[in-house]
Design a protein around this motif. Structure first.
Motif, PDB file in Angstrom:
ATOM      1  N   MET A   1       0.834  -1.192   0.000  1.00  0.00           N
ATOM      2  CA  MET A   1       0.000   0.000   0.000  1.00  0.00           C
ATOM      3  C   MET A   1       0.871   1.245   0.000  1.00  0.00           C
ATOM      4  O   MET A   1       1.884   1.295   0.693  1.00  0.00           O
ATOM      5  CB  MET A   1      -0.899   0.026   1.232  1.00  0.00           C
ATOM      6  CG  MET A   1      -1.853   1.212   1.229  1.00  0.00           C
ATOM      7  SD  MET A   1      -2.744   1.440   2.791  1.00  0.00           S
ATOM      8  CE  MET A   1      -1.513   2.313   3.726  1.00  0.00           C
ATOM      9  N   SER A   2       0.499   2.203  -0.799  1.00  0.00           N
ATOM     10  CA  SER A   2       1.197   3.488  -0.800  1.00  0.00           C
ATOM     11  C   SER A   2       0.290   4.539  -0.168  1.00  0.00           C
ATOM     12  O   SER A   2      -0.878   4.663  -0.532  1.00  0.00           O
ATOM     13  CB  SER A   2       1.568   3.909  -2.223  1.00  0.00           C
ATOM     14  OG  SER A   2       0.423   3.958  -3.060  1.00  0.00           O
ATOM     15  N   ASN A  88      -5.268   9.593  -7.384  1.00  0.00           N
ATOM     16  CA  ASN A  88      -5.143   8.428  -8.270  1.00  0.00           C
ATOM     17  C   ASN A  88      -3.767   7.780  -8.232  1.00  0.00           C
ATOM     18  O   ASN A  88      -3.613   6.623  -8.614  1.00  0.00           O
ATOM     19  CB  ASN A  88      -5.483   8.821  -9.703  1.00  0.00           C
ATOM     20  CG  ASN A  88      -6.982   8.785  -9.962  1.00  0.00           C
ATOM     21  OD1 ASN A  88      -7.693   7.937  -9.435  1.00  0.00           O
ATOM     22  ND2 ASN A  88      -7.456   9.716 -10.774  1.00  0.00           N
ATOM     23  N   TYR A  90      -2.042   7.014  -5.606  1.00  0.00           N
ATOM     24  CA  TYR A  90      -1.755   6.292  -4.364  1.00  0.00           C
ATOM     25  C   TYR A  90      -2.943   5.447  -3.924  1.00  0.00           C
ATOM     26  O   TYR A  90      -4.082   5.690  -4.318  1.00  0.00           O
ATOM     27  CB  TYR A  90      -1.394   7.295  -3.259  1.00  0.00           C
ATOM     28  CG  TYR A  90      -0.263   8.195  -3.658  1.00  0.00           C
ATOM     29  CD1 TYR A  90       1.051   7.738  -3.651  1.00  0.00           C
ATOM     30  CD2 TYR A  90      -0.503   9.501  -4.089  1.00  0.00           C
ATOM     31  CE1 TYR A  90       2.097   8.562  -4.050  1.00  0.00           C
ATOM     32  CE2 TYR A  90       0.536  10.328  -4.493  1.00  0.00           C
ATOM     33  CZ  TYR A  90       1.837   9.854  -4.472  1.00  0.00           C
ATOM     34  OH  TYR A  90       2.859  10.663  -4.872  1.00  0.00           O
ATOM     35  N   SER A  91      -2.648   4.454  -3.081  1.00  0.00           N
ATOM     36  CA  SER A  91      -3.720   3.619  -2.521  1.00  0.00           C
ATOM     37  C   SER A  91      -4.605   4.443  -1.590  1.00  0.00           C
ATOM     38  O   SER A  91      -5.825   4.301  -1.582  1.00  0.00           O
ATOM     39  CB  SER A  91      -3.134   2.448  -1.733  1.00  0.00           C
ATOM     40  OG  SER A  91      -2.254   1.689  -2.531  1.00  0.00           O
ATOM     41  N   LYS A  92      -3.947   5.281  -0.768  1.00  0.00           N
ATOM     42  CA  LYS A  92      -4.666   6.139   0.163  1.00  0.00           C
ATOM     43  C   LYS A  92      -3.968   7.483   0.254  1.00  0.00           C
ATOM     44  O   LYS A  92      -2.762   7.583   0.035  1.00  0.00           O
ATOM     45  CB  LYS A  92      -4.732   5.504   1.559  1.00  0.00           C
ATOM     46  CG  LYS A  92      -5.620   4.274   1.650  1.00  0.00           C
ATOM     47  CD  LYS A  92      -5.745   3.818   3.093  1.00  0.00           C
ATOM     48  CE  LYS A  92      -6.669   2.613   3.193  1.00  0.00           C
ATOM     49  NZ  LYS A  92      -6.855   2.179   4.599  1.00  0.00           N
ATOM     50  N   ARG A 117     -10.981   6.608  -0.593  1.00  0.00           N
ATOM     51  CA  ARG A 117      -9.532   6.411  -0.451  1.00  0.00           C
ATOM     52  C   ARG A 117      -8.864   7.564   0.282  1.00  0.00           C
ATOM     53  O   ARG A 117      -7.645   7.604   0.417  1.00  0.00           O
ATOM     54  CB  ARG A 117      -8.907   6.244  -1.833  1.00  0.00           C
ATOM     55  CG  ARG A 117      -9.364   4.958  -2.508  1.00  0.00           C
ATOM     56  CD  ARG A 117      -9.134   5.014  -4.005  1.00  0.00           C
ATOM     57  NE  ARG A 117      -7.771   5.371  -4.341  1.00  0.00           N
ATOM     58  CZ  ARG A 117      -7.396   5.724  -5.578  1.00  0.00           C
ATOM     59  NH1 ARG A 117      -8.278   5.756  -6.551  1.00  0.00           N
ATOM     60  NH2 ARG A 117      -6.142   6.016  -5.825  1.00  0.00           N
ATOM     61  N   GLY A 184      -4.572  -0.361   7.999  1.00  0.00           N
ATOM     62  CA  GLY A 184      -5.825  -0.669   7.313  1.00  0.00           C
ATOM     63  C   GLY A 184      -7.041  -0.526   8.188  1.00  0.00           C
ATOM     64  O   GLY A 184      -8.082  -1.120   7.921  1.00  0.00           O
TER      65      GLY A 184
END
Length: 196
Positions: A1-2, A88, A90-92, A117, A184
């Motif tokens: 995850m980024s 867009n 990054y994951s979050k 996100r 998470g």
């Protein structure tokens, strides 16, 4: 995850989105594995003019103008794509949203599938509403401006409206939020009756 951490605040100098020295120093304290630190402030011009210190009166006028301008449709049309492009990548994304930044973020009218996100840590929030983000609010006991807009917040600390980024308590809250996102933990608290 980024995970990307980005400031989203009003522009004291409308010609530049360079981070102030205080903002840059605060981000440096958050640097860790798995985290990307956004090098510019909203609206995220990758080649900003160098930071120029603006006096408090000029900065306040500039922020007030941007706050009011953000309520026009043209604001979303002009700036939403830059913010969506950042999300867009990054994951979050954790937005560090100071003062009127929450109003600016709300008025971008981002698509609902993008807001899932995004988490927001709003310090000294000045906005009409909490919006529809996963939101954590921090307010200084000496921040009388923010108290006009938010009577209930998640955290109260010893700070005035201009002092959050020098507060050890705010740094601790920010690090805890980052740790939660990296693990998470997506539980959305709804202390302000906003929809997630």
């Amino acid at each position: 995850m980024s995970l990307c951490i980005a400031f989203l605040t009003g522009q004291s100098n409308r010609r530049s989105c360079a981070l102030s020295p205080v903002q840059a120093q605060f981000l440096d304290q958050l640097n860790s594995k798995g985290i990307v630190l956004q090098a510019t402030n909203f609206p995220y011009d990758e080649s900003p003019q160098a930071f120029t210190k603006i006096n408090l009166i000029q900065a306040s006028v500039s922020n007030a103008r941007q706050y009011l301008a953000s309520r026009r449709l043209s604001f979303s049309e002009q700036h939403s794509q830059q913010v969506l492009a950042l999300i867009n990548r990054y994951s979050k994304v954790l937005f560090l949203v100071g003062s009127c930044g929450l109003e600016l973020l709300n008025n971008l009218h981002l698509p609902a599938d993008m807001t899932s996100r995004v988490e927001v840590l709003a310090y000294g929030p000045v906005a009409k509403s909490a919006g529809c983000f996963k939101l954590t609010t921090v307010q200084g006991r000496q921040d009388y401006l923010s108290r006009l807009y938010f009577s209930e917040v998640d955290h109260r600390i010893e700070s005035g409206h201009m002092d959050y980024l020098q507060s050890a308590d705010f740094l601790t809250i920010t690090r805890a939020k980052i740790a939660s996102m990296l693990l998470g933990n997506d539980v959305c608290k709804v202390p302000h009756k906003h929809a997630c």
